[in-house]
Design a protein around this motif. Structure first.
Motif, PDB file in Angstrom:
ATOM      1  N   GLU A 131      45.373  39.686  33.078  1.00 38.80           N
ATOM      2  CA  GLU A 131      46.247  39.910  31.966  1.00 38.80           C
ATOM      3  C   GLU A 131      47.379  40.732  32.590  1.00 38.80           C
ATOM      4  OE1 GLU A 131      45.953  38.494  29.213  1.00 38.80           O
ATOM      5  OE2 GLU A 131      43.822  38.206  28.761  1.00 38.80           O
ATOM      6  N   ASP A 132      48.581  40.500  31.828  1.00 39.63           N
ATOM      7  CA  ASP A 132      49.876  41.459  32.119  1.00 39.63           C
ATOM      8  C   ASP A 132      49.525  42.794  32.290  1.00 39.63           C
ATOM      9  OD1 ASP A 132      51.199  38.900  32.315  1.00 39.63           O
ATOM     10  OD2 ASP A 132      52.273  39.055  30.692  1.00 39.63           O
ATOM     11  N   SER A 133      48.882  43.377  31.439  1.00 35.03           N
ATOM     12  CA  SER A 133      48.382  44.823  31.364  1.00 35.03           C
ATOM     13  C   SER A 133      47.459  45.202  32.235  1.00 35.03           C
ATOM     14  CB  SER A 133      48.099  45.239  30.016  1.00 35.03           C
ATOM     15  OG  SER A 133      47.109  44.467  29.504  1.00 35.03           O
ATOM     16  N   THR A 134      46.502  44.300  32.966  1.00 37.66           N
ATOM     17  CA  THR A 134      45.454  44.595  33.787  1.00 37.66           C
ATOM     18  C   THR A 134      46.018  45.217  35.108  1.00 37.66           C
ATOM     19  OG1 THR A 134      44.128  42.702  32.942  1.00 37.66           O
ATOM     20  CG2 THR A 134      43.407  43.629  35.077  1.00 37.66           C
ATOM     21  N   HIS A 135      45.216  46.305  35.479  1.00 37.11           N
ATOM     22  CA  HIS A 135      45.562  46.919  36.594  1.00 37.11           C
ATOM     23  C   HIS A 135      44.832  46.613  37.841  1.00 37.11           C
ATOM     24  CE1 HIS A 135      48.120  50.373  35.328  1.00 37.11           C
ATOM     25  NE2 HIS A 135      47.502  50.257  34.159  1.00 37.11           N
ATOM     26  N   VAL A 136      45.381  46.342  38.775  1.00 38.59           N
ATOM     27  CA  VAL A 136      44.873  45.647  40.200  1.00 38.59           C
ATOM     28  C   VAL A 136      45.063  46.623  41.253  1.00 38.59           C
ATOM     29  CG1 VAL A 136      44.782  43.622  41.748  1.00 38.59           C
ATOM     30  CG2 VAL A 136      45.289  43.418  39.112  1.00 38.59           C
ATOM     31  N   ASN A 137      44.020  46.958  42.153  1.00 39.02           N
ATOM     32  CA  ASN A 137      44.143  47.747  43.225  1.00 39.02           C
ATOM     33  C   ASN A 137      44.301  46.869  44.469  1.00 39.02           C
ATOM     34  OD1 ASN A 137      43.770  50.134  45.100  1.00 39.02           O
ATOM     35  ND2 ASN A 137      41.681  49.330  45.535  1.00 39.02           N
ATOM     36  N   LEU A 138      45.296  47.131  45.221  1.00 32.86           N
ATOM     37  CA  LEU A 138      45.994  46.534  46.343  1.00 32.86           C
ATOM     38  C   LEU A 138      45.236  47.286  47.721  1.00 32.86           C
ATOM     39  CD1 LEU A 138      49.323  45.204  45.277  1.00 32.86           C
ATOM     40  CD2 LEU A 138      47.163  44.049  45.145  1.00 32.86           C
ATOM     41  N   ALA A 139      44.802  48.392  47.470  1.00 29.59           N
ATOM     42  CA  ALA A 139      44.464  49.325  48.700  1.00 29.59           C
ATOM     43  C   ALA A 139      43.113  48.788  49.243  1.00 29.59           C
ATOM     44  CB  ALA A 139      44.546  50.979  47.968  1.00 29.59           C
ATOM     45  N   ARG A 140      42.345  48.099  48.435  1.00 32.40           N
ATOM     46  CA  ARG A 140      41.198  47.822  49.169  1.00 32.40           C
ATOM     47  C   ARG A 140      41.154  47.267  50.581  1.00 32.40           C
ATOM     48  NH1 ARG A 140      37.159  44.270  45.518  1.00 32.40           N
ATOM     49  NH2 ARG A 140      38.706  42.855  45.702  1.00 32.40           N
ATOM     50  N   PRO A 141      40.124  47.053  51.319  1.00 28.95           N
ATOM     51  CA  PRO A 141      40.143  46.571  52.528  1.00 28.95           C
ATOM     52  C   PRO A 141      40.538  44.991  52.407  1.00 28.95           C
ATOM     53  CG  PRO A 141      38.503  48.187  52.710  1.00 28.95           C
ATOM     54  CD  PRO A 141      39.069  48.124  51.285  1.00 28.95           C
ATOM     55  N   GLY A 142      41.151  44.346  53.180  1.00 26.75           N
ATOM     56  CA  GLY A 142      41.542  42.999  53.237  1.00 26.75           C
ATOM     57  C   GLY A 142      42.566  42.666  52.138  1.00 26.75           C
ATOM     58  N   THR A 143      43.008  41.455  52.015  1.00 23.92           N
ATOM     59  CA  THR A 143      44.226  40.902  51.407  1.00 23.92           C
ATOM     60  C   THR A 143      43.718  40.459  49.890  1.00 23.92           C
ATOM     61  OG1 THR A 143      45.597  40.799  53.210  1.00 23.92           O
ATOM     62  CG2 THR A 143      46.229  39.718  51.303  1.00 23.92           C
ATOM     63  N   GLU A 144      44.281  40.767  48.745  1.00 28.34           N
ATOM     64  CA  GLU A 144      43.758  40.268  47.520  1.00 28.34           C
ATOM     65  C   GLU A 144      44.474  39.186  47.311  1.00 28.34           C
ATOM     66  OE1 GLU A 144      41.483  41.496  45.896  1.00 28.34           O
ATOM     67  OE2 GLU A 144      41.155  43.463  46.604  1.00 28.34           O
ATOM     68  N   SER A 145      43.858  37.994  46.790  1.00 31.44           N
ATOM     69  CA  SER A 145      44.583  36.644  46.736  1.00 31.44           C
ATOM     70  C   SER A 145      44.561  36.360  45.288  1.00 31.44           C
ATOM     71  CB  SER A 145      43.781  35.579  47.595  1.00 31.44           C
ATOM     72  OG  SER A 145      43.982  35.815  48.890  1.00 31.44           O
ATOM     73  N   PHE A 146      45.664  35.768  44.579  1.00 33.52           N
ATOM     74  CA  PHE A 146      45.768  35.369  43.214  1.00 33.52           C
ATOM     75  C   PHE A 146      46.064  33.786  43.113  1.00 33.52           C
ATOM     76  CE2 PHE A 146      46.572  39.812  43.884  1.00 33.52           C
ATOM     77  CZ  PHE A 146      45.730  40.383  42.844  1.00 33.52           C
ATOM     78  N   TYR A 147      45.960  33.180  42.017  1.00 39.13           N
ATOM     79  CA  TYR A 147      46.564  32.013  41.785  1.00 39.13           C
ATOM     80  C   TYR A 147      46.857  31.971  40.446  1.00 39.13           C
ATOM     81  CZ  TYR A 147      41.888  30.711  40.397  1.00 39.13           C
ATOM     82  OH  TYR A 147      40.687  30.752  39.874  1.00 39.13           O
ATOM     83  N   THR A 148      47.912  31.132  40.170  1.00 34.59           N
ATOM     84  CA  THR A 148      48.377  30.810  38.816  1.00 34.59           C
ATOM     85  C   THR A 148      48.342  29.447  38.073  1.00 34.59           C
ATOM     86  OG1 THR A 148      50.665  30.300  39.633  1.00 34.59           O
ATOM     87  CG2 THR A 148      50.252  32.444  39.302  1.00 34.59           C
ATOM     88  N   SER A 149      48.472  29.343  36.911  1.00 35.76           N
ATOM     89  CA  SER A 149      48.413  28.205  36.166  1.00 35.76           C
ATOM     90  C   SER A 149      49.244  28.202  34.824  1.00 35.76           C
ATOM     91  CB  SER A 149      46.838  27.633  35.874  1.00 35.76           C
ATOM     92  OG  SER A 149      46.977  26.383  35.093  1.00 35.76           O
TER      93      SER A 149
END
Length: 283
Positions: A131-149
């Protein structure tokens, strides 16, 4: 009369995991110990509008504020320079100066329409909507991936069915986990696959290959590929039917064409097999 106050629990997050403390003041050293993080890691306090404040291990931190305090910890060598946190959206690479971002932040940085639905690819579980208000952590090992629709006309918010390219690329990554998919503005895509093993005919043990996924794939076949330098035959000869072109000018281009391509039976993975077969020829 007993006038003592009942114990209170103070919550905090570090590397996107929530913990509780009975003490309203903690040091970064104590936070790392409770979270099972290497004591040599460097702790940053998450700031919504900045990369974050680096904290000394002995700095007292109050956990009794009105909001849950958020932190992230990274290896000391990664903290020598201000870290940038990488993430992918629809196959494109982006960077954030702070690790704690929201779904709205991600869409803004990626130039995604505000009404688009955002999903995070699950590493060990199902994909989830962000969601727009959801917090996501980008500091985890590896690269976070997202996709849209874009939202369906019926308002559905389920994760969209992946197209053939995304589905095939996911299968490719099962065998080649460091493979990369980059969508281009013209509707084509680039696939980069490191770690292709080579025979002793070559001076290098492995190669990194690239190829273009055309518009209309998989009905439109894959054709030709590139290999990143260095790539040299042990006998000193130039590989057959190779050269250079403008798309990847530093890479060696192999003019190699697949006969009898089948959009229902062939895939990205089988094409990498074709590339390996060509390189195994050793000429």
């Amino acid at each position: 009369m007993n006038t003592s106050q009942p114990d209170r629990t103070y919550l905090y997050e570090i590397n996107a995991q929530e913990f509780a403390s009975s003490d309203n003041t903690q040091t970064p050293q104590q936070l790392k110990a409770q979270a099972g993080i290497e004591p040599t890691h460097v702790v940053f306090r998450v700031d919504q509008n900045a990369p974050g404040e680096q904290l000394d291990d002995a700095t007292p931190i109050s956990l009794s504020g009105s909001q849950v305090e958020r932190f992230y910890a990274i290896p000391r060598e990664d903290a020598q320079e201000r870290p940038h946190f990488k993430f992918n959206v629809d196959g494109q690479r982006y960077e954030s100066l702070r690790p704690d971002v929201t779904g709205a932040d991600i869409k803004l940085m990626a130039g995604v329409p505000a009404n688009a639905l955002l999903f995070q690819e699950g590493r060990t579980s199902a994909d989830q909507r962000i969601e727009d208000s959801t917090h996501v952590n980008l500091a985890r090992p590896g690269t976070e991936s997202f996709y849209t629709s874009l939202p369906a006309n019926n308002g559905s918010v389920d994760a969209p069915v992946r197209g053939p390219l995304d589905t095939q690329f996911a299968a490719l990554q099962q065998i080649y986990p460091n493979a990369e998919l980059t969508h281009q503005p013209d509707g084509t895509a680039w696939v980069r696959v490191p770690g292709i093993p080579l025979t002793p005919a070559w001076t290098e043990p492995q190669a990194t290959v690239k190829f273009v996924v055309p518009n209309g794939y998989p009905a439109s076949p894959l054709d030709c590929f590139w290999v990143e330098p260095p790539l040299t035959l042990r006998n000193g000869a130039s590989p057959a039917n190779t050269g250079h072109n403008a798309l990847f000018p530093q890479d060696l281009w192999f003019s190699y064409h697949v006969q009898g391509w089948s959009p229902t039976e062939n895939s990205l993975l089988t094409y990498v097999g074709v590339i390996r077969q060509r390189l195994n020829a050793g000429n």
